[in-house]
Scaffold this active site. Structure first.
Site, PDB file in Angstrom:
ATOM      1  N   ASN A   1       3.880  -5.817   5.840  1.00 53.54           N
ATOM      2  CA  ASN A   1       2.637  -6.537   6.136  1.00 53.54           C
ATOM      3  C   ASN A   1       2.907  -7.959   6.630  1.00 53.54           C
ATOM      4  OD1 ASN A   1       0.774  -4.458   5.510  1.00 53.54           O
ATOM      5  ND2 ASN A   1       1.122  -4.814   3.337  1.00 53.54           N
TER       6      ASN A   1
ATOM      7  N   SER B   1       0.818  -1.219   0.000  1.00 54.25           N
ATOM      8  CA  SER B   1       0.000   0.000   0.000  1.00 54.25           C
ATOM      9  C   SER B   1       0.851   1.269   0.000  1.00 54.25           C
ATOM     10  CB  SER B   1      -0.928   0.014   1.225  1.00 54.25           C
ATOM     11  OG  SER B   1      -0.175  -0.039   2.426  1.00 54.25           O
TER      12      SER B   1
ATOM     13  N   GLY C   1      -2.017  -4.133   1.327  1.00 56.88           N
ATOM     14  CA  GLY C   1      -2.129  -5.388   2.056  1.00 56.88           C
ATOM     15  C   GLY C   1      -1.162  -6.464   1.632  1.00 56.88           C
TER      16      GLY C   1
ATOM     17  N   HIS D   1       1.468   4.771   6.959  1.00 54.56           N
ATOM     18  CA  HIS D   1       1.341   5.256   5.589  1.00 54.56           C
ATOM     19  C   HIS D   1       1.752   6.724   5.489  1.00 54.56           C
ATOM     20  CE1 HIS D   1      -1.468   1.796   5.795  1.00 54.56           C
ATOM     21  NE2 HIS D   1      -0.937   1.540   4.612  1.00 54.56           N
TER      22      HIS D   1
ATOM     23  N   ASP E   1      -0.840   7.762  10.214  1.00 58.85           N
ATOM     24  CA  ASP E   1      -1.298   6.602  10.989  1.00 58.85           C
ATOM     25  C   ASP E   1      -0.122   5.769  11.484  1.00 58.85           C
ATOM     26  OD1 ASP E   1      -0.443   5.530   8.618  1.00 58.85           O
ATOM     27  OD2 ASP E   1      -2.259   4.368   8.209  1.00 58.85           O
TER      28      ASP E   1
END
Length: 428
Positions: free
Chosen positions: A307, A248, A277, A401, A398
């Site tokens: 991930n 992502s 993801g 990201h 966050d």
């Protein structure tokens, strides 16, 4: 006294061979907690709905559970980021004697999962949880009534895990929308598995599409769209000189990073092959299914693996094995290209965060994958962090990201390395 002792001893084999966690109600001392992304509620009565906070981030989500007359627990969820039925609260279980040949077994009725996903999780000590995905298998069971499911306990075990005192022995985890019923939950010391599971030792290097409910509707169509994007460059006579591959964070070049992309990379007919993801095995599937075909880039920038940490807190050596396998694939399919392997970007607000520390262990192993001839290593993390190692919401809102500002920093951090490689006279 002797007769009483004999009676008690006669019960020991049964106790040793089977451990009921929920047979119409939780075992004594245990309870079931129903959770969603923003709240939880204990299933004390026949039914419960997880309450919403005053200012919910996911206002349209709904998670509820109920007990049927047959003792089965039904979990209903809609528009949920995560919905769980979690067994907890009892004295930690010693599951070590069950590991070698044991199973966790239950009856499962998938009423609806067309727009949802399912996983099963088992605790493995403090701050440790192992998951087994059940998205595709679960959707195959829609409308087929109650089915008996048995997983080998080894499906949930990783080398070094401690199953001697498990405080949260089982959770049914769902996402999206659906309805699932579970009954007769138990551990058997000797059992026969009815359901396969990934081998954690090879999962990161075994190519497969992303198995997540929130991705299944767009993941393959995006793959096809990327193949069409590459073909459009080829049909127009434009050579793609620069390719980014990843998850992502790479996909974000198309959104928050769009302006930085236009300023720094569009002139190279660059292509961003990032899929939200993705773990190493998902990128590997895409590379083996055409995403590096039909072009001859000068440079491939690779950023993958965070991930593997976030979803399953995978052993760093296994994640690095997956990254190495992707590098091998890139070199095989694009032998003329220089490959820039990036360290995983920082995550978690503070440097002592568990995921930050885990990714640091991966990053420490990555320089050994660079040969200095075709594969080169670069860590842009210091440019994204504050002097004290913390993260700024202005750069990583966050703690994972990038923002528009973050993408600009990332792009500028790559320039001194990429510009010579992408110069018109650079050797192909």
């Amino acid at each position: 006294m002797n007769r009483l002792l004999l009676a008690l001893l006669s019960l020991l084999p049964l106790t040793a061979q089977s451990l009921d966690l929920d047979n119409g109600r939780p075992a004594p001392g245990w309870s079931v907690t129903i959770t969603d992304f923003e709240g939880e509620a204990k299933l004390d009565a026949d039914r419960v709905t997880v309450p919403k906070p005053a200012n919910p981030r996911v206002p349209n989500s709904h998670v509820a559970a109920r007990r049927g007359d047959d003792g089965a627990l039904t979990l209903q969820f809609s528009n949920s980021w995560i919905a769980q039925a979690r067994w907890q609260g009892g004295a930690p279980l010693n599951l070590e004697p069950y590991l070698r040949e044991g199973t966790v077994e239950f009856d499962l009725n998938v009423v609806d999962l067309a727009h949802g996903g399912l996983k099963f999780a088992l605790g493995c000590g403090k701050d440790c949880e192992r998951k087994v995905p059940f998205l595709f298998a679960g959707r195959e069971l829609i409308g087929k009534g109650r089915r008996h499911i048995a997983f080998a306990l080894k499906c949930f075990w990783r080398d070094g895990d401690d199953f001697g005192a498990v405080p949260a022995p089982f959770a049914l985890q769902a996402t999206g929308s659906g309805e699932v019923r579970i009954a007769h939950l138990r551990f058997n010391r000797k059992g026969h598995a009815t359901t396969a599971c990934p081998d954690y030792r090879t999962q990161s290097v075994t190519p497969e599409p992303l198995q997540e409910a929130w991705a299944v509707d767009w993941w393959l169509p995006r793959h096809e769209a990327k193949l069409a994007e590459i073909k459009a460059h080829r049909d127009a006579g434009r050579n793609v000189d620069l390719v980014f591959v990843g998850d992502s964070i790479t996909q974000g070049w198309e959104k928050e990073g769009q302006a930085a992309w236009a300023r720094h990379f569009a002139k190279y007919n660059a292509v961003a092959l990032g899929f939200g993801g993705d773990r190493t095995e998902n990128l590997l599937w895409r590379l083996q299914n055409g995403e590096l075909a039909g072009m001859s880039p000068k440079v491939v920038v690779t950023l993958i693996g965070t991930n593997n940490t976030g979803e399953r807190l995978e052993d760093p050596a296994l994640t690095v094995a997956g990254i190495r396998r992707n590098l091998d694939e890139i070199r095989q399919r694009q032998p003329q290209a220089k490959v820039l392997l990036l360290a995983l970007l920082p995550r978690d607000e503070k440097p002592d965060g568990a995921l930050r520390r885990h990714n640091a262990r991966i990053n420490a192993l990555l320089p050994a994958l660079a040969d200095g001839r075709q594969v080169f290593f670069l860590d842009v993390g210091p440019a994204l962090t504050n002097p004290d190692g913390t993260l700024s919401k202005g750069i990583l809102p966050d703690w994972l990201h990038l923002s528009e500002q973050g993408y600009d920093i990332w792009a500028r951090s790559l320039e001194s390395t990429l510009t010579p490689w992408l110069a018109p006279q650079a050797h192909r």
